[in-house]
Write an enzyme that holds these catalytic residues in place. Structure first.
Site, short mmCIF file in Angstrom:
data_model
loop_
_atom_site.label_atom_id
_atom_site.label_comp_id
_atom_site.label_asym_id
_atom_site.label_seq_id
_atom_site.Cartn_x
_atom_site.Cartn_y
_atom_site.Cartn_z
N ARG A 88 -63.76 -6.73 19.14
CA ARG A 88 -62.40 -6.37 19.53
C ARG A 88 -61.90 -7.21 20.69
NH1 ARG A 88 -62.13 -0.90 17.13
NH2 ARG A 88 -60.04 -0.09 17.40
N ARG A 163 -53.44 1.90 22.63
CA ARG A 163 -54.33 1.19 21.67
C ARG A 163 -53.64 -0.06 21.11
NH1 ARG A 163 -55.41 5.94 17.71
NH2 ARG A 163 -56.62 4.47 16.47
P1 AMP Z 1 -61.26 2.83 15.78
O1 AMP Z 1 -61.84 3.97 15.02
O2 AMP Z 1 -61.76 1.50 15.32
O3 AMP Z 1 -59.75 2.91 15.85
O4 AMP Z 1 -61.79 2.97 17.29
C1 AMP Z 1 -61.46 4.10 18.09
C2 AMP Z 1 -61.71 3.79 19.54
O5 AMP Z 1 -63.12 3.52 19.74
C3 AMP Z 1 -61.00 2.55 20.07
O6 AMP Z 1 -59.65 2.83 20.47
C4 AMP Z 1 -61.90 2.18 21.26
O7 AMP Z 1 -61.65 3.05 22.35
C5 AMP Z 1 -63.29 2.51 20.72
N1 AMP Z 1 -63.88 1.31 20.08
C6 AMP Z 1 -64.11 1.11 18.75
N2 AMP Z 1 -64.63 -0.11 18.53
C7 AMP Z 1 -64.74 -0.70 19.74
C8 AMP Z 1 -65.18 -1.98 20.18
N3 AMP Z 1 -65.60 -2.92 19.32
N4 AMP Z 1 -65.16 -2.24 21.52
C9 AMP Z 1 -64.75 -1.32 22.40
N5 AMP Z 1 -64.27 -0.11 22.05
C10 AMP Z 1 -64.27 0.21 20.73
#
Ligand code: AMP
Length: 207
Positions: A88, A163
């Site tokens: 990310r 986000r």
């Molecule tokens: P997602 O389900 O991919 O939308 O991820 C939800 C949340 O998890 C994100 O908004 C971040 O806070 C955290 N997160 C997920 N993947 C990562 C990553 N590669 N690096 C840092 N935080 C992450």
């Protein structure tokens, strides 16, 4: 084949990842799902991750990279995987290149004006399925497994704004990172149905 799925929150990464995983028998690794499981299980990682996730910020790189590095050593990752939500930022992408060989970066592009509604109207199931509230016709259970649907804690307007900012400043530069490596393929995730978009992805994967 080892794939990185790139796209803003709400671009449809999770939805397309389920379909890709089913059709191509590819392991789906979502860092967001790993963090949510840890939060549910009350682990130390979960406790640490929760405050970042609730604020729409990234969980610290060291923690996230260690989780992925370890997960890729499991036997089920030997025959290929798809990373959803990782890397990310540039640091994570560079770290990933040290412990993995990525063949393709699939970038799902969606106009930002569509994303807020998509995410705030999203209802998800424990099994990984996700729906938009406007298409549920009042139903509250998953069509695939019958379990109760719920709204993710971070799918609220304030966190979503943060986000999206995080995506634009930290994650979007990865498009150029993978383009420079000759690994980038982009699909339009804002036009057509889920199946239309999946058909475009299949064209890329079948090549
Ligand atoms: P997602 O389900 O991919 O939308 O991820 C939800 C949340 O998890 C994100 O908004 C971040 O806070 C955290 N997160 C997920 N993947 C990562 C990553 N590669 N690096 C840092 N935080 C992450």
């Amino acid at each position: 084949m080892n794939i990185v799925l790139l796209g803003a929150p709400g671009a449809g990464k999770g939805t397309q990842a389920s379909k890709i995983s089913e059709k191509y028998n590819l392991l789906h690794i979502s860092t967001g799902d790993i963090f949510r499981a840890n939060i549910k299980g009350g682990t130390e990682i979960g406790k640490l991750a929760k405050s970042f996730i609730d604020a729409g910020k990234l969980v610290p790189d060291e923690v996230t990279c260690d989780i992925v590095k370890d997960r890729l050593t499991w036997d089920d990752a030997k025959s290929g995987y798809m990373l959803d939500g990782f890397p990310r930022n540039l640091y994570q992408a560079q770290e990933l290149d040290k412990f993995a060989k990525i063949d393709l970066c699939l970038n799902i592009e969606v106009d930002e004006s569509l994303l807020m509604d998509r995410i705030c109207g999203r209802r998800v199931c424990q099994c990984g399925e996700s729906y938009h509230v406007s298409r549920l016709n009042g139903k509250t259970t998953c069509a695939k497994c019958g379990k109760e649907l719920y709204r993710r804690a971070d799918d609220n307007p304030q966190t979503v704004k943060s986000r999206l900012d995080t995506y634009n400043t930290q994650t979007a530069p990865l498009v150029d990172y993978y383009k420079a490596q000759g690994k980038l393929k982009t699909v339009d995730g804002g036009k057509g149905s889920i199946d239309d978009i999946f058909a475009e992805i299949c064209k890329i994967l079948n090549k």
